[in-house]
Motif scaffolding. Structure first.
Motif, PDB file in Angstrom:
ATOM      1  N   ALA A   8       1.030   2.425   3.885  1.00  0.00           N
ATOM      2  CA  ALA A   8      -0.361   2.829   4.091  1.00  0.00           C
ATOM      3  C   ALA A   8      -0.571   3.725   5.299  1.00  0.00           C
ATOM      4  O   ALA A   8      -1.546   4.479   5.345  1.00  0.00           O
TER       5      ALA A   8
ATOM      6  N   GLY B  46      -0.833  -1.732   1.031  1.00  0.00           N
ATOM      7  CA  GLY B  46       0.227  -0.898   1.587  1.00  0.00           C
ATOM      8  C   GLY B  46       0.617  -1.325   2.983  1.00  0.00           C
ATOM      9  O   GLY B  46       1.226  -0.562   3.730  1.00  0.00           O
TER      10      GLY B  46
ATOM     11  N   PRO C   1       2.278   8.429   3.499  1.00  0.00           N
ATOM     12  CA  PRO C   1       0.977   7.839   3.156  1.00  0.00           C
ATOM     13  C   PRO C   1       0.066   8.802   2.409  1.00  0.00           C
ATOM     14  O   PRO C   1      -0.087   9.964   2.792  1.00  0.00           O
TER      15      PRO C   1
ATOM     16  N   SER D  21      -1.343   1.675  -1.291  1.00  0.00           N
ATOM     17  CA  SER D  21      -2.790   1.864  -1.251  1.00  0.00           C
ATOM     18  C   SER D  21      -3.412   1.167  -0.057  1.00  0.00           C
ATOM     19  O   SER D  21      -2.765   0.418   0.674  1.00  0.00           O
ATOM     20  N   CYS D  22      -4.737   1.407   0.131  1.00  0.00           N
ATOM     21  CA  CYS D  22      -5.453   0.757   1.224  1.00  0.00           C
ATOM     22  C   CYS D  22      -5.536  -0.746   1.003  1.00  0.00           C
ATOM     23  O   CYS D  22      -5.767  -1.512   1.942  1.00  0.00           O
TER      24      CYS D  22
END
Length: 415
Positions: free
Chosen positions: A327, A299, A354, A295-296
């Motif tokens: 990410a 990651g 991603p 995830s943001c």
């Protein structure tokens, strides 16, 4: 008597001074949208005009449902792709070169110190890690900014968060922000700036800072922001496409309150269902079905290293699905070169290109009724990652990887 955030807003609005609650019109440096919010902004844009004020300030990233999961997501991506082609938007990122937007923009040098950044995604506040005022807005706000080059803001008041000491073992930026949200609640910083300072900041890596700023919104904050120090400048060096503009809070800046966090006494922290504020450092045996690392929020390459170090030479627990999502493509490639991807696959994990997919229950890891996931993502609302009867436990990569090995929610201290 201005805070760091207020100084940036004053600069971007051409004013010498701003005060909390004041309405201003300011010019963003970056206007961001994605494959979900972009089509909405584009539709509103077309209703009003056919011209961008400055195509160079517009960034569009297809990251939520890509590679496309169905016809609707394919049409959304097509709409964004065509708009960028027709309108001359060069900062467009699609399959093969894209990444999760809030990791991709810093990596590409599109955001940096002193910037004012708006994005039609609530976690746009991530860029505060680099000393930018960055905040999430609506898709119609993005359309207005694309047309006029400006947007109105209400100047926020601020909370000072003072970080003390050196982080204890297994403590990451994710633990810090979960701990803070546990202290003040999901509305504890409603429409305020969370401004981080103190000698403990120097012990926070840039990835730690990205994680902390990213989840400022989970405390209701308008933005989260860090001082521009050597750590931030080193990250931007040779990367940031503009010259960093450094702002610092005045010594007599006014804050609504000050909160101190001693990093040296912290324990690995987990947010239990169904709110990020429901934090615990001790828990009873809790069986899990899935682990998501990515995830943001988590990651980045340091997050993948943490997970790989724990999983290396071991196997994930039988019956547990482990999904790892770098990410960005750049992070994926670096993880490949460092052997992390091989480690994940040999341990029995799946590795994805991603995507935001599982974070919002979109795809690549949707939960069924009654299933539990330990996730390094940023929200654990009811139904956030799938069925309303599922549960999400937010945690650091340390806790996520340790739990993958045992099949139960596990602190790395207990391995």
């Amino acid at each position: 008597m201005m805070t760091m955030s207020q100084k940036i807003l004053a600069d971007k609005s051409g004013l010498e001074n701003v005060e909390p609650g004041q309405l201003i019109e300011a010019a963003p440096d970056v206007i961001l949208s994605n494959d979900i919010t972009g089509p909405v902004a584009i539709n509103e844009f077309r209703k009003a005009t056919g011209e961008l004020a400055d195509p160079g300030k517009v960034v569009m990233v297809c990251d939520h449902f890509v590679p496309n999961k169905d016809i609707k997501s394919a049409e959304n991506s097509k709409a964004v792709r065509k708009f960028c082609e027709i309108s001359g938007v060069e900062n467009f990122y699609d399959v093969g070169e894209m990444g999760i937007e809030h990791a991709l923009l810093p990596e590409k040098g599109l955001v940096g110190a002193g910037d004012l950044v708006i994005g039609a995604d609530s976690h746009t506040c991530t860029y505060g890690a680099l000393g930018a005022f960055s905040t999430g807005v609506g898709s119609t706000d993005v359309a207005a900014a694309m047309i006029s080059g400006k947007l109105w803001f209400k100047v926020p008041s601020a909370i000072k968060v003072i970080l003390r000491g050196r982080p204890a073992k297994f403590i990451t930026g994710k633990d810090v922000i979960l701990h803070l949200i546990g202290l003040i609640g999901v509305d504890g910083a409603l429409y305020k700036s969370l401004e981080f300072c103190g000698e403990g900041v120097k012990h926070m890596t840039i990835d730690d800072r990205f994680s902390i700023a990213n989840m400022a919104i989970e405390a209701g904050a308008k933005n989260g922001i860090f001082p521009v120090d050597d750590v931030a400048l080193e990250y931007m060096k040779g990367r940031f496409k503009r010259a960093p503009k450094i702002f610092a809070a005045d010594e007599d800046a006014r804050y609504d309150e000050a909160i101190e966090i001693d990093l040296s006494t912290m324990k690995p922290t987990v947010s239990f269902p169904h709110l990020p504020e429901n934090t615990k450092t001790q828990w009873e045996e809790t069986k899990i079905d899935q682990v998501v690392i990515g995830s943001c929020t988590n990651g980045h390459i340091s997050d993948l290293k943490i997970a790989a170090d724990i999983l290396k030479g071991k196997k994930v627990a039988r019956g547990v699905r482990v999904i790892v999502i770098p990410a960005t493509q750049g992070i994926y490639l670096e993880a490949l070169k460092k052997g992390y991807i091989e480690t994940f696959i040999e341990a029995g994990a799946a590795v994805s290109t991603p995507t935001c997919g599982p974070c919002l229950g979109g795809y690549m890891g949707v939960l069924a009724d009654g299933e539990r996931a330990v996730s390094t993502t940023n929200r654990n609302f009811v139904g956030r990652m799938g069925h309303p009867g599922s549960e999400v436990y937010l945690a650091s990569p340390y806790v996520a990887a340790a739990s993958a090995l045992t099949g139960y929610l596990t602190s790395p201290e207990d391995l």
